[in-house]
Design a protein around this motif. Structure first.
Motif, PDB file in Angstrom:
ATOM      1  N   LYS A 147       0.989  -1.280   0.142  1.00 18.32           N
ATOM      2  CA  LYS A 147       0.128  -0.072  -0.073  1.00 18.32           C
ATOM      3  C   LYS A 147       0.994   1.224  -0.127  1.00 18.32           C
ATOM      4  CE  LYS A 147      -3.743   2.097   2.621  1.00 18.32           C
ATOM      5  NZ  LYS A 147      -4.665   1.947   3.581  1.00 18.32           N
ATOM      6  N   TYR A 148       1.945   1.366   0.645  1.00 22.06           N
ATOM      7  CA  TYR A 148       3.019   2.293   0.875  1.00 22.06           C
ATOM      8  C   TYR A 148       4.114   2.264   0.146  1.00 22.06           C
ATOM      9  CZ  TYR A 148      -0.805   3.266   4.506  1.00 22.06           C
ATOM     10  OH  TYR A 148      -1.765   3.264   5.179  1.00 22.06           O
ATOM     11  N   SER A 149       4.232   1.496  -0.826  1.00 28.26           N
ATOM     12  CA  SER A 149       5.512   1.472  -1.804  1.00 28.26           C
ATOM     13  C   SER A 149       5.399   2.451  -2.719  1.00 28.26           C
ATOM     14  CB  SER A 149       5.554  -0.316  -2.151  1.00 28.26           C
ATOM     15  OG  SER A 149       5.615  -0.988  -1.130  1.00 28.26           O
ATOM     16  N   GLU A 150       6.535   2.552  -3.705  1.00 30.73           N
ATOM     17  CA  GLU A 150       6.456   3.632  -4.597  1.00 30.73           C
ATOM     18  C   GLU A 150       7.546   3.026  -5.606  1.00 30.73           C
ATOM     19  OE1 GLU A 150       6.544   7.929  -3.025  1.00 30.73           O
ATOM     20  OE2 GLU A 150       8.202   7.021  -2.250  1.00 30.73           O
ATOM     21  N   VAL A 151       7.016   3.641  -7.074  1.00 28.02           N
ATOM     22  CA  VAL A 151       7.845   3.254  -8.265  1.00 28.02           C
ATOM     23  C   VAL A 151       7.934   4.347  -8.822  1.00 28.02           C
ATOM     24  CG1 VAL A 151       6.775   0.895  -8.507  1.00 28.02           C
ATOM     25  CG2 VAL A 151       5.611   2.671  -9.578  1.00 28.02           C
ATOM     26  N   MET A 152       9.129   4.581  -9.819  1.00 26.36           N
ATOM     27  CA  MET A 152       9.423   5.670 -10.498  1.00 26.36           C
ATOM     28  C   MET A 152      10.016   5.624 -11.679  1.00 26.36           C
ATOM     29  SD  MET A 152      12.296   7.632 -11.490  1.00 26.36           S
ATOM     30  CE  MET A 152      13.878   7.563 -10.194  1.00 26.36           C
ATOM     31  N   PHE A 153       9.441   6.233 -12.556  1.00 26.02           N
ATOM     32  CA  PHE A 153       9.963   6.213 -14.176  1.00 26.02           C
ATOM     33  C   PHE A 153      10.630   7.473 -14.548  1.00 26.02           C
ATOM     34  CE2 PHE A 153       8.804   7.854 -18.224  1.00 26.02           C
ATOM     35  CZ  PHE A 153       9.001   6.616 -19.108  1.00 26.02           C
ATOM     36  N   HIS A 154      11.557   7.313 -15.461  1.00 24.03           N
ATOM     37  CA  HIS A 154      12.277   8.568 -15.762  1.00 24.03           C
ATOM     38  C   HIS A 154      13.117   7.988 -17.092  1.00 24.03           C
ATOM     39  CE1 HIS A 154      16.034   7.988 -13.156  1.00 24.03           C
ATOM     40  NE2 HIS A 154      15.894   6.983 -13.971  1.00 24.03           N
ATOM     41  N   GLN A 155      13.453   9.170 -17.891  1.00 23.26           N
ATOM     42  CA  GLN A 155      14.366   8.779 -19.049  1.00 23.26           C
ATOM     43  C   GLN A 155      15.932   8.239 -18.527  1.00 23.26           C
ATOM     44  OE1 GLN A 155      16.011  12.588 -20.892  1.00 23.26           O
ATOM     45  NE2 GLN A 155      14.682  13.621 -19.246  1.00 23.26           N
ATOM     46  N   PRO A 156      16.507   7.595 -19.423  1.00 18.38           N
ATOM     47  CA  PRO A 156      17.755   6.938 -19.092  1.00 18.38           C
ATOM     48  C   PRO A 156      18.682   8.066 -18.849  1.00 18.38           C
ATOM     49  CG  PRO A 156      17.027   6.137 -21.057  1.00 18.38           C
ATOM     50  CD  PRO A 156      15.819   7.344 -21.012  1.00 18.38           C
TER      51      PRO A 156
ATOM     52  N   ASP B  73       2.546   7.643 -24.491  1.00 13.56           N
ATOM     53  CA  ASP B  73       3.907   8.188 -25.376  1.00 13.56           C
ATOM     54  C   ASP B  73       3.733   9.480 -24.876  1.00 13.56           C
ATOM     55  OD1 ASP B  73       6.402   7.578 -26.920  1.00 13.56           O
ATOM     56  OD2 ASP B  73       5.351   9.319 -27.865  1.00 13.56           O
ATOM     57  N   GLU B  74       2.735  10.192 -24.723  1.00 12.70           N
ATOM     58  CA  GLU B  74       2.617  11.871 -24.396  1.00 12.70           C
ATOM     59  C   GLU B  74       3.203  11.783 -23.145  1.00 12.70           C
ATOM     60  OE1 GLU B  74       0.253   9.965 -25.941  1.00 12.70           O
ATOM     61  OE2 GLU B  74       0.365  10.713 -28.292  1.00 12.70           O
ATOM     62  N   GLN B  75       2.583  11.121 -22.034  1.00 15.76           N
ATOM     63  CA  GLN B  75       3.065  11.235 -20.867  1.00 15.76           C
ATOM     64  C   GLN B  75       4.840  11.074 -20.629  1.00 15.76           C
ATOM     65  OE1 GLN B  75       0.178   8.369 -19.325  1.00 15.76           O
ATOM     66  NE2 GLN B  75      -0.816   9.987 -17.999  1.00 15.76           N
ATOM     67  N   MET B  76       4.924   9.943 -21.363  1.00 17.98           N
ATOM     68  CA  MET B  76       6.611   9.658 -21.349  1.00 17.98           C
ATOM     69  C   MET B  76       7.562  10.889 -21.736  1.00 17.98           C
ATOM     70  SD  MET B  76       6.701   5.519 -21.344  1.00 17.98           S
ATOM     71  CE  MET B  76       5.452   5.218 -22.807  1.00 17.98           C
ATOM     72  N   GLU B  77       6.852  11.182 -22.946  1.00 24.56           N
ATOM     73  CA  GLU B  77       7.782  12.380 -23.420  1.00 24.56           C
ATOM     74  C   GLU B  77       7.875  13.578 -22.697  1.00 24.56           C
ATOM     75  OE1 GLU B  77       9.910  12.627 -26.144  1.00 24.56           O
ATOM     76  OE2 GLU B  77       9.587  10.393 -26.248  1.00 24.56           O
TER      77      GLU B  77
ATOM     78  N   GLU C 200      10.363  17.543 -19.228  1.00 25.28           N
ATOM     79  CA  GLU C 200      10.441  18.283 -18.005  1.00 25.28           C
ATOM     80  C   GLU C 200      11.534  17.943 -17.300  1.00 25.28           C
ATOM     81  OE1 GLU C 200       6.609  17.964 -16.418  1.00 25.28           O
ATOM     82  OE2 GLU C 200       5.657  19.202 -17.487  1.00 25.28           O
ATOM     83  N   LYS C 201      12.376  17.046 -17.650  1.00 26.00           N
ATOM     84  CA  LYS C 201      13.631  16.463 -16.868  1.00 26.00           C
ATOM     85  C   LYS C 201      13.119  16.087 -15.324  1.00 26.00           C
ATOM     86  CE  LYS C 201      16.464  19.287 -19.435  1.00 26.00           C
ATOM     87  NZ  LYS C 201      17.722  20.384 -19.632  1.00 26.00           N
ATOM     88  N   ARG C 202      11.944  15.517 -15.352  1.00 33.00           N
ATOM     89  CA  ARG C 202      11.578  15.132 -14.084  1.00 33.00           C
ATOM     90  C   ARG C 202      11.519  13.625 -13.924  1.00 33.00           C
ATOM     91  NH1 ARG C 202       5.952  13.799 -13.818  1.00 33.00           N
ATOM     92  NH2 ARG C 202       4.962  14.410 -15.791  1.00 33.00           N
ATOM     93  N   ASP C 203      11.283  13.130 -12.374  1.00 32.13           N
ATOM     94  CA  ASP C 203      11.180  11.582 -12.082  1.00 32.13           C
ATOM     95  C   ASP C 203       9.783  11.584 -12.017  1.00 32.13           C
ATOM     96  OD1 ASP C 203      13.962  11.250 -12.094  1.00 32.13           O
ATOM     97  OD2 ASP C 203      14.364  11.579  -9.923  1.00 32.13           O
ATOM     98  N   TRP C 204       9.175  10.547 -12.532  1.00 35.80           N
ATOM     99  CA  TRP C 204       7.532  10.394 -12.139  1.00 35.80           C
ATOM    100  C   TRP C 204       7.332   9.213 -11.159  1.00 35.80           C
ATOM    101  CZ3 TRP C 204       4.069   8.641 -16.828  1.00 35.80           C
ATOM    102  CH2 TRP C 204       2.722   8.625 -16.440  1.00 35.80           C
TER     103      TRP C 204
END
Length: 198
Positions: free
Chosen positions: A120-129, A168-172, A177-181
């Motif tokens: 429930k309180y875990s997290e994941v993070m997506f970003h560019q290489p 793809d729009e969200q990932m681009e 924005e050079k951010r961690d999602w």
């Protein structure tokens, strides 16, 4: 007296017991050559035991518990390919589970699961290489590195598009924005990054 490293026998026994008895592989390191080969070794070990015991396909499953901030793209893509081979060629059900965090390449490892669980309180993070090159180089070297990292980025996006509801729009946008999602369990579930909150 010389320096020595303490061996945590309880921890080592837990890792071995979970792998061979419970089919649960603990991945709580950076994604690199050494950690990935340990994971691959245990996957092969389980398959060998299953082959020896003629374990039916319906019982062939492997759980991968993840707590990692990510690491090498090359190492990460290797283990993603290994997981996919176990699913497609050997008929395994792969259950991935986020214990603490699954960031960057560990995020990609997580979404390779057929069943993807998060606490429930875990997290994941997506970003560019990321590129970690900080030296002088010729222009052609820079162009070659950019080409290589672009291939990694497109591969990353393709896997995410096939396995989640991330667009793809969200990932681009994330890249521009050079951010961690960062996603909590609820957002991950809504985007089919996770398939179950436990």
């Amino acid at each position: 007296m010389g320096n020595y490293t303490m061996v945590d026998n309880v921890y080592n026994e837990m890792i071995l017991q979970k792998a061979l008895k419970d089919r649960t592989l603990v991945f709580n390191e950076d994604v690199d050559t050494q950690s990935i080969y340990k994971l691959a070794y245990y996957m092969d070990k389980i398959k060998k035991i299953d082959d020896m015991n003629n374990t039916p396909k319906k019982d062939r499953k492997i759980i991968i518990e993840i707590s990692s901030g990510g690491g090498s793209c090359v190492s990460g893509f290797f283990i993603c390919g290994k997981i996919e081979k176990f699913q497609k060629d050997y008929g395994y059900t792969i259950i991935t589970r986020i214990n603490e965090i699954g960031a960057s390449m560990a995020f990609l490892m997580f979404i390779m699961g057929d069943i993807r669980e998060m606490y429930k309180y875990s997290e994941v993070m997506f970003h560019q290489p990321l590129s970690a090159y900080f030296d002088y180089e010729k222009m052609q070297d820079t162009e070659d590195r950019l080409k290589n990292i672009t291939v990694s980025w497109n591969r990353f996006k393709k896997i995410c598009s096939e396995r989640t509801k991330m667009t793809d729009e969200q990932m681009e946008l994330c890249k521009r924005e050079k951010r961690d999602w960062w996603m909590d369990a609820e957002e991950a579930l809504a985007l089919n990054v996770a398939t179950k909150i436990i």
